[in-house]
Design an enzyme around this catalytic site. Structure first.
Site, mmCIF file in Angstrom:
data_model
loop_
_atom_site.group_PDB
_atom_site.id
_atom_site.type_symbol
_atom_site.label_atom_id
_atom_site.label_comp_id
_atom_site.label_asym_id
_atom_site.label_seq_id
_atom_site.Cartn_x
_atom_site.Cartn_y
_atom_site.Cartn_z
ATOM 1 N N LYS A 176 9.278 -15.570 -69.251
ATOM 2 C CA LYS A 176 8.089 -16.278 -68.772
ATOM 3 C C LYS A 176 7.010 -15.244 -68.499
ATOM 4 O O LYS A 176 7.053 -14.507 -67.513
ATOM 5 C CB LYS A 176 8.345 -17.062 -67.487
ATOM 6 C CG LYS A 176 7.137 -17.959 -67.174
ATOM 7 C CD LYS A 176 6.930 -18.233 -65.706
ATOM 8 C CE LYS A 176 6.017 -17.280 -65.004
ATOM 9 N NZ LYS A 176 4.620 -17.272 -65.392
ATOM 10 N N GLY A 207 4.080 -20.921 -68.512
ATOM 11 C CA GLY A 207 3.747 -21.823 -67.410
ATOM 12 C C GLY A 207 3.597 -21.049 -66.118
ATOM 13 O O GLY A 207 3.531 -19.818 -66.121
ATOM 14 N N GLY A 209 4.378 -19.677 -62.141
ATOM 15 C CA GLY A 209 5.508 -19.114 -61.404
ATOM 16 C C GLY A 209 6.283 -20.149 -60.608
ATOM 17 O O GLY A 209 7.512 -20.244 -60.730
ATOM 18 N N PRO A 210 5.583 -20.938 -59.774
ATOM 19 C CA PRO A 210 6.326 -21.890 -58.937
ATOM 20 C C PRO A 210 7.138 -22.905 -59.752
ATOM 21 O O PRO A 210 8.143 -23.412 -59.265
ATOM 22 C CB PRO A 210 5.207 -22.573 -58.136
ATOM 23 C CG PRO A 210 4.128 -21.536 -58.067
ATOM 24 C CD PRO A 210 4.176 -20.809 -59.387
ATOM 25 N N VAL A 212 7.961 -22.674 -63.619
ATOM 26 C CA VAL A 212 8.843 -22.070 -64.639
ATOM 27 C C VAL A 212 9.569 -20.841 -64.078
ATOM 28 O O VAL A 212 10.768 -20.659 -64.309
ATOM 29 C CB VAL A 212 8.019 -21.700 -65.892
ATOM 30 C CG1 VAL A 212 8.926 -21.151 -66.976
ATOM 31 C CG2 VAL A 212 7.262 -22.901 -66.399
ATOM 32 N N GLY A 213 8.843 -20.014 -63.326
ATOM 33 C CA GLY A 213 9.470 -18.807 -62.756
ATOM 34 C C GLY A 213 10.620 -19.188 -61.840
ATOM 35 O O GLY A 213 11.710 -18.615 -61.903
ATOM 36 N N GLU A 251 10.277 -4.958 -59.807
ATOM 37 C CA GLU A 251 9.205 -3.961 -59.889
ATOM 38 C C GLU A 251 8.014 -4.582 -59.191
ATOM 39 O O GLU A 251 7.387 -5.502 -59.725
ATOM 40 C CB GLU A 251 8.839 -3.676 -61.356
ATOM 41 C CG GLU A 251 9.953 -3.111 -62.201
ATOM 42 C CD GLU A 251 10.241 -1.661 -61.890
ATOM 43 O OE1 GLU A 251 9.436 -1.014 -61.193
ATOM 44 O OE2 GLU A 251 11.285 -1.178 -62.340
ATOM 45 N N CYS A 285 -0.163 -1.130 -60.737
ATOM 46 C CA CYS A 285 0.721 -1.113 -59.562
ATOM 47 C C CYS A 285 0.878 0.288 -58.998
ATOM 48 O O CYS A 285 0.997 0.475 -57.798
ATOM 49 C CB CYS A 285 2.072 -1.698 -59.918
ATOM 50 S SG CYS A 285 2.788 -0.946 -61.375
ATOM 51 N N GLU A 385 -2.139 -3.811 -50.716
ATOM 52 C CA GLU A 385 -2.478 -3.552 -52.120
ATOM 53 C C GLU A 385 -3.723 -4.364 -52.474
ATOM 54 O O GLU A 385 -3.737 -5.589 -52.355
ATOM 55 C CB GLU A 385 -1.304 -3.979 -52.998
ATOM 56 C CG GLU A 385 -1.516 -3.635 -54.448
ATOM 57 C CD GLU A 385 -0.310 -3.992 -55.296
ATOM 58 O OE1 GLU A 385 0.195 -5.117 -55.147
ATOM 59 O OE2 GLU A 385 0.111 -3.157 -56.102
HETATM 60 P P1 NDP Z 1 2.547 -12.346 -59.168
HETATM 61 O O1 NDP Z 1 3.689 -11.972 -58.323
HETATM 62 O O2 NDP Z 1 1.618 -13.376 -58.684
HETATM 63 O O3 NDP Z 1 3.072 -12.864 -60.581
HETATM 64 C C1 NDP Z 1 3.997 -12.144 -61.361
HETATM 65 C C2 NDP Z 1 4.796 -13.124 -62.183
HETATM 66 O O4 NDP Z 1 5.607 -13.899 -61.302
HETATM 67 C C3 NDP Z 1 3.930 -14.137 -62.935
HETATM 68 O O5 NDP Z 1 4.552 -14.466 -64.149
HETATM 69 C C4 NDP Z 1 3.918 -15.303 -61.972
HETATM 70 O O6 NDP Z 1 3.601 -16.539 -62.564
HETATM 71 C C5 NDP Z 1 5.339 -15.264 -61.460
HETATM 72 N N1 NDP Z 1 5.521 -15.932 -60.180
HETATM 73 C C6 NDP Z 1 4.606 -16.179 -59.197
HETATM 74 N N2 NDP Z 1 5.182 -16.855 -58.183
HETATM 75 C C7 NDP Z 1 6.483 -17.039 -58.526
HETATM 76 C C8 NDP Z 1 7.590 -17.694 -57.900
HETATM 77 N N3 NDP Z 1 7.463 -18.295 -56.732
HETATM 78 N N4 NDP Z 1 8.773 -17.680 -58.546
HETATM 79 C C9 NDP Z 1 8.926 -17.078 -59.742
HETATM 80 N N5 NDP Z 1 7.903 -16.480 -60.390
HETATM 81 C C10 NDP Z 1 6.702 -16.442 -59.789
HETATM 82 O O7 NDP Z 1 1.813 -10.998 -59.538
HETATM 83 P P2 NDP Z 1 0.535 -10.797 -60.454
HETATM 84 O O8 NDP Z 1 0.735 -11.440 -61.790
HETATM 85 O O9 NDP Z 1 -0.651 -11.185 -59.650
HETATM 86 O O10 NDP Z 1 0.588 -9.224 -60.728
HETATM 87 C C11 NDP Z 1 0.138 -8.319 -59.824
HETATM 88 C C12 NDP Z 1 1.259 -7.757 -58.979
HETATM 89 O O11 NDP Z 1 2.268 -7.187 -59.801
HETATM 90 C C13 NDP Z 1 0.797 -6.633 -58.102
HETATM 91 O O12 NDP Z 1 1.331 -6.770 -56.808
HETATM 92 C C14 NDP Z 1 1.351 -5.387 -58.767
HETATM 93 O O13 NDP Z 1 1.519 -4.310 -57.942
HETATM 94 C C15 NDP Z 1 2.614 -5.891 -59.336
HETATM 95 N N6 NDP Z 1 3.039 -5.049 -60.439
HETATM 96 C C16 NDP Z 1 4.114 -4.202 -60.271
HETATM 97 C C17 NDP Z 1 4.490 -3.334 -61.257
HETATM 98 C C18 NDP Z 1 5.661 -2.419 -61.088
HETATM 99 O O14 NDP Z 1 6.194 -1.978 -62.086
HETATM 100 N N7 NDP Z 1 6.074 -2.106 -59.896
HETATM 101 C C19 NDP Z 1 3.783 -3.294 -62.522
HETATM 102 C C20 NDP Z 1 2.686 -4.206 -62.599
HETATM 103 C C21 NDP Z 1 2.357 -5.064 -61.590
HETATM 104 P P3 NDP Z 1 2.074 -16.988 -62.821
HETATM 105 O O15 NDP Z 1 1.940 -16.910 -64.290
HETATM 106 O O16 NDP Z 1 1.952 -18.386 -62.306
HETATM 107 O O17 NDP Z 1 1.181 -16.054 -62.088
#
Ligand code: NDP
Length: 478
Positions: A176, A207, A209-210, A212-213, A251, A285, A385
């Protein structure tokens, strides 16, 4: 480079080796972060689609996990070659989605995934697949069906970091991608389809996160979840995955410190540190967002940083001289502006940028490259962050104080140390509790293990450590 003007409508999911209709009819728009126009549309999948994808992945696992290393290595080479052939297209797509300047986007957003898949054949050769311990034969086996959930900031890179090693070692995957920058994931699915990976080895469901994730994280048919994203969502994924006791690799976010020691070349250190903070408009990140400088050098560091910020050209990612594109979305822009205002309100010294829109850029999610100085580490801008082009310069009294401040964070993802004496820098680096750290601006190594300490997550991606993540260990007593 011509940019597509038609809306890319992706109305199918890739499940079981076929492009199939989603079970529902809802869609999500993909927006160009520079023009604010809709450039794509993707399906909002449902838990039923996840069920279908998991079933396909489970079925494929039986045979894929038994294929030869050579066959899997060949697939990796072919995927890498096909990604390389489409690198301009991928780079342009990601530039539109999230705003990274085009040239960098082709290099990083398309180049890193190409490299990741291309590195697999060699890495596979170095896995210790079998070993003997006394009367036991120890074998390494693929963990099973992997649920991969990825963010938008380096979208295809983060997908490749999971998908490539997982399928290389014999796992099958349900992916996803982020709903915010998902179009590149469809390019990968097309490539995987063309390469002819067996049906069900790779499955794409798009889709939110809430919906499909969470369906992936809690699915009993998924053996492991690999998640990259915010610490908030990572915690939720872990809670859900715990119900079926599946391993989770996380991560997550960071608030990384760049410690400039008193014997460092200040000009070089500040300039390099700014680039590491502003890369991808700060949406990285591992961005070095806290710059720690000796108190006696604070004013000089401030002057250098302000000059760099003012010279940083903000604008359209498709223009040659742009160094900083927009942020990914309206939500992200407002979040970052809110943090800048918070920094001002909490009494940090604003030396460049600010919360208002950059001059002449009234369309697109732009934010001014911003520098705060005399920041106290307890301030919100030093603890949370921000994920935008905002640097906090923090003064320290002596080396011990610098180490204490660097470690005074819930995060532990990355960092930097600068010194005229490399051994001294390494000594300090060993005391900073993060998963990676660069000495005197040491360049990013895509084969070095990448991951966090503390609330930046656990597990490692990239290079040979990535393969270990997707392997189980079995011991057979003979
Ligand atoms: P999010 O945590 O909002 O989203 C990451 C992914 O998780 C998306 O696909 C998102 O779906 C999904 N998601 C959101 N909520 C849920 C849930 N409740 N259950 C399952 N899946 C969920 O992060 P961002 O996309 O905003 O990315 C930025 C963040 O990622 C920053 O905090 C950054 O630091 C971190 N990051 C970390 C890295 C690392 O390697 N340590 C590398 C890159 C980023 P949706 O498509 O709806 O958003």
């Amino acid at each position: 480079m011509a940019v597509a003007t038609e809306i890319q409508v992706r109305d199918k999911l890739y499940i079981g080796g076929e492009w199939v209709d989603p079970s529902g009819s809802e869609t999500l728009d993909v927006v160009n972060s520079t023009t604010e126009e809709v450039i794509g549309r993707i399906p909002q999948s449902t838990p039923q689609d996840v069920d279908k994808a998991v079933a396909a992945a489970r079925q494929a696992f039986e045979s894929w996990s038994q294929t030869s290393l050579k066959d899997r290595a060949d697939c990796m080479r072919q995927i890498s070659g096909a990604l390389a052939a489409r690198s301009e297209e991928i780079g342009a797509l990601v530039s539109q989605e999230l705003g990274m300047p085009l040239k960098l986007s082709v290099q990083i957003q398309a180049g890193l995934p190409t490299m990741t898949f291309g590195s697999m054949p060699q890495l596979l050769e170095h896995v210790v697949w079998e070993q003997e311990v006394g009367n036991s034969q120890i074998v390494r086996e693929p963990v099973g069906v992997v649920g991969a959930i990825t963010p938008w900031n380096y979208p295809l890179h983060q997908i490749a970091l999971k998908v490539a090693p997982a399928i290389a070692v014999g796992c099958t995957v349900v992916l996803k991608p982020s709903e915010v920058a998902p179009l590149n994931a469809f390019v990968l699915a097309e490539i995987i389809d063309e390469v002819g990976l067996p049906a069900g080895v790779f499955n794409l469901v798009t889709g939110t996160g809430p919906v499909v994730g969470e369906a992936i994280a809690s699915h009993a048919g998924i053996d492991m979840v690999s998640f990259t994203g915010s610490t908030r969502a990572g915690k939720r994924v872990s809670e859900l995955a715990a119900q079926s006791v599946k391993p989770v690799a996380l991560e997550l976010g960071g608030k990384s410190a760049n410690v400039i020691l008193d014997d460092a070349d200040l000009q070089a250190a500040v300039t390099d540190g700014m680039a590491k903070c502003y890369l991808n408009s700060g949406q990285t990140c591992s961005a070095l967002t806290r710059m720690l400088v000796p108190r006696a050098k604070l004013e000089e560091a401030e002057r250098i940083a302000a000059a760099v910020a003012e010279q940083t050209k903000v604008g359209d990612p498709f223009e040659e001289d742009t160094r900083l594109g927009p942020l990914v979305s309206d939500v992200q822009r407002e979040r970052v502006r809110g943090y800048i205002q918070k920094g001002i309100d909490e009494g940090a010294k604003l030396v460049a940028g600010g919360a208002e829109a950059p001059d002449g850029l009234d369309r697109g999610y732009f934010v001014r490259p911003t520098v705060f100085s005399d920041v106290k580490n307890g301030m919100t801008i030093a603890q949370e962050e921000i994920f935008g082009p905002v640097l906090s310069i923090i003064p320290y009294d002596d080396e011990e104080d610098a180490i204490r401040i660097a470690n005074d964070s819930v995060y532990g993802l990355a960092g930097g140390v600068w010194s005229g004496d490399e051994e001294r820098a390494k000594r300090v680096a060993r005391r900073i509790r993060t998963g990676q750290i660069e000495i005197n601006g040491g360049v990013f190594n895509p084969l070095a293990p990448f991951g966090g300490y503390k609330q930046s997550g656990h597990g490692r991606e990239a290079g040979s450590f990535a393969l270990e993540e997707f392997l189980q260990v079995k011991s057979m007593q003979l």
